[in-house]
Motif scaffolding. Structure first.
Motif, mmCIF file in Angstrom:
data_model
loop_
_atom_site.group_PDB
_atom_site.id
_atom_site.type_symbol
_atom_site.label_atom_id
_atom_site.label_comp_id
_atom_site.label_asym_id
_atom_site.label_seq_id
_atom_site.Cartn_x
_atom_site.Cartn_y
_atom_site.Cartn_z
ATOM 1 N N PRO A 12 2.646 7.018 -13.217
ATOM 2 C CA PRO A 12 2.804 5.572 -13.431
ATOM 3 C C PRO A 12 3.248 4.831 -12.179
ATOM 4 O O PRO A 12 2.810 3.697 -11.943
ATOM 5 C CB PRO A 12 3.864 5.489 -14.526
ATOM 6 C CG PRO A 12 3.763 6.803 -15.250
ATOM 7 C CD PRO A 12 3.440 7.807 -14.190
ATOM 8 N N SER A 13 4.093 5.464 -11.367
ATOM 9 C CA SER A 13 4.581 4.769 -10.165
ATOM 10 C C SER A 13 3.438 4.543 -9.168
ATOM 11 O O SER A 13 3.339 3.477 -8.526
ATOM 12 C CB SER A 13 5.705 5.581 -9.507
ATOM 13 O OG SER A 13 5.241 6.859 -9.118
ATOM 14 N N ILE A 14 2.558 5.545 -9.011
ATOM 15 C CA ILE A 14 1.411 5.395 -8.098
ATOM 16 C C ILE A 14 0.453 4.336 -8.626
ATOM 17 O O ILE A 14 -0.065 3.504 -7.867
ATOM 18 C CB ILE A 14 0.696 6.733 -7.904
ATOM 19 C CG1 ILE A 14 1.643 7.755 -7.263
ATOM 20 C CG2 ILE A 14 -0.567 6.554 -7.056
ATOM 21 C CD1 ILE A 14 2.113 7.373 -5.877
ATOM 22 N N LEU A 15 0.245 4.343 -9.937
ATOM 23 C CA LEU A 15 -0.630 3.335 -10.535
ATOM 24 C C LEU A 15 -0.123 1.929 -10.230
ATOM 25 O O LEU A 15 -0.904 1.031 -9.910
ATOM 26 C CB LEU A 15 -0.729 3.538 -12.046
ATOM 27 C CG LEU A 15 -1.561 4.736 -12.536
ATOM 28 C CD1 LEU A 15 -1.460 4.876 -14.051
ATOM 29 C CD2 LEU A 15 -3.021 4.586 -12.106
ATOM 30 N N LYS A 16 1.239 1.761 -10.317
ATOM 31 C CA LYS A 16 1.816 0.434 -10.085
ATOM 32 C C LYS A 16 1.643 0.018 -8.629
ATOM 33 O O LYS A 16 1.289 -1.132 -8.323
ATOM 34 C CB LYS A 16 3.301 0.423 -10.450
ATOM 35 C CG LYS A 16 3.941 -0.948 -10.324
ATOM 36 C CD LYS A 16 5.371 -0.921 -10.791
ATOM 37 C CE LYS A 16 5.975 -2.322 -10.830
ATOM 38 N NZ LYS A 16 5.798 -3.090 -9.606
ATOM 39 N N ILE A 17 1.889 0.968 -7.707
ATOM 40 C CA ILE A 17 1.762 0.641 -6.278
ATOM 41 C C ILE A 17 0.326 0.202 -5.955
ATOM 42 O O ILE A 17 0.084 -0.802 -5.283
ATOM 43 C CB ILE A 17 2.177 1.839 -5.412
ATOM 44 C CG1 ILE A 17 3.676 2.131 -5.582
ATOM 45 C CG2 ILE A 17 1.837 1.587 -3.938
ATOM 46 C CD1 ILE A 17 4.130 3.411 -4.920
ATOM 47 N N LEU A 18 -0.627 0.979 -6.452
ATOM 48 C CA LEU A 18 -2.030 0.682 -6.154
ATOM 49 C C LEU A 18 -2.473 -0.621 -6.821
ATOM 50 O O LEU A 18 -3.177 -1.438 -6.224
ATOM 51 C CB LEU A 18 -2.921 1.835 -6.609
ATOM 52 C CG LEU A 18 -2.748 3.155 -5.839
ATOM 53 C CD1 LEU A 18 -3.567 4.273 -6.477
ATOM 54 C CD2 LEU A 18 -3.165 2.973 -4.377
ATOM 55 N N ASN A 19 -2.035 -0.812 -8.057
ATOM 56 C CA ASN A 19 -2.395 -2.042 -8.767
ATOM 57 C C ASN A 19 -1.816 -3.277 -8.067
ATOM 58 O O ASN A 19 -2.497 -4.290 -7.898
ATOM 59 C CB ASN A 19 -1.896 -1.967 -10.203
ATOM 60 C CG ASN A 19 -2.282 -3.203 -11.002
ATOM 61 O OD1 ASN A 19 -3.455 -3.407 -11.322
ATOM 62 N ND2 ASN A 19 -1.299 -4.041 -11.329
ATOM 63 N N ASP A 20 -0.520 -3.177 -7.644
ATOM 64 C CA ASP A 20 0.115 -4.304 -6.969
ATOM 65 C C ASP A 20 -0.591 -4.631 -5.645
ATOM 66 O O ASP A 20 -0.707 -5.804 -5.255
ATOM 67 C CB ASP A 20 1.589 -4.004 -6.696
ATOM 68 C CG ASP A 20 2.425 -3.985 -7.986
ATOM 69 O OD1 ASP A 20 1.901 -4.488 -9.005
ATOM 70 O OD2 ASP A 20 3.545 -3.455 -7.953
ATOM 71 N N ALA A 21 -1.082 -3.587 -4.979
ATOM 72 C CA ALA A 21 -1.718 -3.801 -3.671
ATOM 73 C C ALA A 21 -3.109 -4.435 -3.802
ATOM 74 O O ALA A 21 -3.564 -5.138 -2.882
ATOM 75 C CB ALA A 21 -1.831 -2.465 -2.923
ATOM 76 N N LEU A 22 -3.762 -4.275 -4.957
ATOM 77 C CA LEU A 22 -5.172 -4.661 -5.041
ATOM 78 C C LEU A 22 -5.498 -5.730 -6.080
ATOM 79 O O LEU A 22 -6.574 -6.329 -6.024
ATOM 80 C CB LEU A 22 -6.014 -3.409 -5.348
ATOM 81 C CG LEU A 22 -5.920 -2.262 -4.327
ATOM 82 C CD1 LEU A 22 -6.610 -1.021 -4.865
ATOM 83 C CD2 LEU A 22 -6.531 -2.679 -2.992
ATOM 84 N N HIS A 23 -4.585 -5.987 -7.015
ATOM 85 C CA HIS A 23 -5.001 -6.795 -8.156
ATOM 86 C C HIS A 23 -5.268 -8.255 -7.797
ATOM 87 O O HIS A 23 -5.945 -8.965 -8.538
ATOM 88 C CB HIS A 23 -3.937 -6.722 -9.276
ATOM 89 C CG HIS A 23 -2.736 -7.585 -9.035
ATOM 90 N ND1 HIS A 23 -1.670 -7.172 -8.262
ATOM 91 C CD2 HIS A 23 -2.443 -8.847 -9.456
ATOM 92 C CE1 HIS A 23 -0.765 -8.128 -8.233
ATOM 93 N NE2 HIS A 23 -1.214 -9.163 -8.952
ATOM 94 N N ASP A 24 -4.708 -8.740 -6.665
ATOM 95 C CA ASP A 24 -4.971 -10.131 -6.283
ATOM 96 C C ASP A 24 -6.419 -10.353 -5.827
ATOM 97 O O ASP A 24 -6.932 -11.484 -5.909
ATOM 98 C CB ASP A 24 -4.038 -10.561 -5.145
ATOM 99 C CG ASP A 24 -2.592 -10.748 -5.622
ATOM 100 O OD1 ASP A 24 -2.401 -10.931 -6.845
ATOM 101 O OD2 ASP A 24 -1.686 -10.683 -4.776
ATOM 102 N N ASP A 25 -7.062 -9.297 -5.367
ATOM 103 C CA ASP A 25 -8.404 -9.452 -4.786
ATOM 104 C C ASP A 25 -9.511 -8.807 -5.617
ATOM 105 O O ASP A 25 -10.696 -9.099 -5.394
ATOM 106 C CB ASP A 25 -8.444 -8.827 -3.379
ATOM 107 C CG ASP A 25 -7.467 -9.500 -2.438
ATOM 108 O OD1 ASP A 25 -7.479 -10.753 -2.382
ATOM 109 O OD2 ASP A 25 -6.702 -8.781 -1.776
#
Length: 532
Positions: A12-25
């Protein structure tokens, strides 16, 4: 945000990091299971997949392998997300089809940069693939148009050949009949001019049609029995008369070792010789022309008979720099409007193509202002030995009953006059259907049948004649096809259709009489079991 990214990771922590880094674009889909990832990828077809390697149940390598095996998902770029940094593990992932790695701990800026790079590459790749598909479609359409144009051109050549050859057949035929009718000397002169001009015109038309045939792949070589001496002697005598009119001497020698019968394309061989003889006559203002036909093989059993022809003249010669160019289509040494020597520029080009199609070669030697020599060779097969079988009962011209099936009135009349002059019994029909009606009422020894006719053509009529039980008419009656199409390769086609032989229009009256003589009145021994 029209691009979608699928993130596959059981943390879950990796999912959050990746999602936070990419979800704006990007549009983001996530799953924690390899098996679920396969279903989501197939359903959504994301533009890129971030795939963890270490997962329970199914690891990232297996997920990657299955994605790349599926036609629906094989083109999706995959970036592995892993704490592994072993080069062997990286190599394994790349071999399975991944495009890159992102190692943990994850730096958002690195993730963003690599995702942008690979999505940009994917977009370029998709664009190139679309261009390739579009170009492929254009090429397919262009090829289809070319094939359609080629087919249309072939049909045009076939039709124009028919339309030209049909009237030429009656022109040449009727001229021959008039020459046999004891005309006055002046009438004979006029008729001779008509005959010679018509023959030259027909040769020109044949060249043009054949040249177009080369472009459309309509030219092939026949392989039929012919008697070389009966081909060469009339041609030499015809050319002798032309040479004498020009004040030239003409000599010829035909090797007596040439077999009486060979297999090959007699008409094409005549066409080659006629081109070279006419060319020599055109460019020889004074002196002599010498033709030799020699046998140039070792005579081994089963080997081809190699004929070597050489034609030497005392004409104007050919400049050294022009010698190879003369075999190129449309090339003429003097192409000016005031040139002394007329011509189309395709005769020698046609000659070389025909020689090469017969398996031979041709070359020219010349001394400017000192004459030329053209030499060509052609290999021809011997006619195979035939077992003697029962032949048709002996007949003479007076006993011969002939049915002429021809839709052209002038040609019907020519055939009728010619055959009746030989004391044959002749009936005529305008098409295949009327021919069958006549066959039901009376028997015939020979049918001369045109191929292209209204209501029922010659091929259909022949099929019906051969399919008869014998109660209506004799299904084994001899049939000679008369065709104005003149496509090489027709002979075997007509034999396969059930005909005994064929003649391409236009032809000389004596050619038809010789054909009937060979087929009906004096047939060669045939193989046991022949149908006709």
């Amino acid at each position: 945000m029209d691009q979608r990214i699928l993130i596959v990771d059981d943390s879950p922590s990796i999912l959050k990091i990746l999602n936070d880094a990419l979800h704006d674009d990007y549009q983001i889909s996530v799953t924690t299971s390899g098996r679920d990832a396969l279903d989501v990828a197939a359903a959504q077809h994301p533009d890129l997949i971030l795939l963890d390697i270490k997962m329970p149940d199914m690891d990232g390598y297996e997920v990657c392998r299955r994605l790349k095996q599926s036609p629906e998902t094989c083109d999706i770029p995959i970036l592995f997300v892993t704490v592994l940094n072993d080069t062997e593990d990286e190599a394994k992932g790349l071999e399975l089809g991944a495009v890159d790695y992102i190692t943990k701990p994850i730096a958002p800026a690195v993730v963003q940069a690599r995702v942008r790079t690979h999505l940009r590459l994917k977009r370029h790749q998709d664009h190139l693939e679309e261009l390739v598909r579009e170009r492929t479609r254009e090429l397919d359409e262009a090829r289809a148009r070319a094939e359609e144009a080629n087919r249309a051109q072939g049909e045009f050549i076939t039709n124009i050949s028919h339309e030209i050859r049909t009237p030429m057949s009656s022109i040449l035929g009727m001229t021959d009949l008039l020459l046999e009718s004891e005309p006055t000397p002046r009438q004979r002169e006029y008729l001779g001019t008509i005959s010679e001009s018509a023959t030259q015109l027909m040769r020109l038309l044949n060249d043009l049609l054949d040249f177009s045939g080369f472009e459309t792949g309509k030219i092939a070589m026949e392989k039929a029995p012919f008697e070389p001496h009966k081909i060469f002697l009339p041609l030499c005598l015809e050319f002798l008369a032309k040479a004498e009119k020009r004040g030239l001497s003409f000599f010829w020698k035909i090797d007596p070792r040439i077999p009486a019968t060979l297999l090959g394309d007699a008409e094409r061989l005549k066409q080659i010789l006629a081109h070279l003889l006419d060319n020599a006559l055109k460019f020889t203002p004074a002196g002599a022309i010498d033709l030799k036909c020699l046998r140039d093989d070792n005579g081994a059993p089963g080997s081809p008979v190699l004929l070597r022809f050489s034609l030497t003249d005392t004409g104007i010669g050919i400049p050294d720099e022009e010698r190879e160019k003369i075999f190129e289509p449309f090339y003429q040494i003097d192409s000016s409007l005031s040139r002394r020597y007329a011509g189309t520029g395709i005769g020698l080009a046609m000659t070389r193509r025909l020689v090469e199609m017969m398996g031979g070669s041709i070359r020219a030697e010349s001394v400017p202002a000192g004459g030329s020599r053209f030499t060509f060779t052609v290999p021809l097969e011997r006619e195979r030995d035939r077992a003697v079988a029962t032949v048709l009962p002996a007949k003479n011209w007076r006993d011969l009953r002939v049915l002429v099936v021809e839709d052209n009135e002038a040609n019907r009349r020519f055939f009728q006059i010619l055959l009746e002059s030989q004391k044959c019994f002749v009936r005529v029909a305008e098409n295949g259907r009327k021919a069958l009606d006549i066959l039901e009422k009376e028997p015939f020894d020979l049918i001369l049948i045109d191929i292209q006719m209204p209501e029922m053509d010659g091929l259909e009529a022949t099929r019906r004649i051969r399919a008869a039980t014998g109660e209506q008419w004799n299904p084994a009656v001899a049939i000679i096809a008369l065709t104005a199409h003149g496509q090489v390769g027709d002979r075997q086609f007509y034999l396969d259709a059930g005909m005994n032989d064929y003649l391409a229009k236009p032809f000389r009256a004596q050619t038809l009489l010789d054909k009937i003589e060979r087929l009906i009145l004096n047939p060669p021994p045939t193989e046991t079991g022949d149908v006709f």
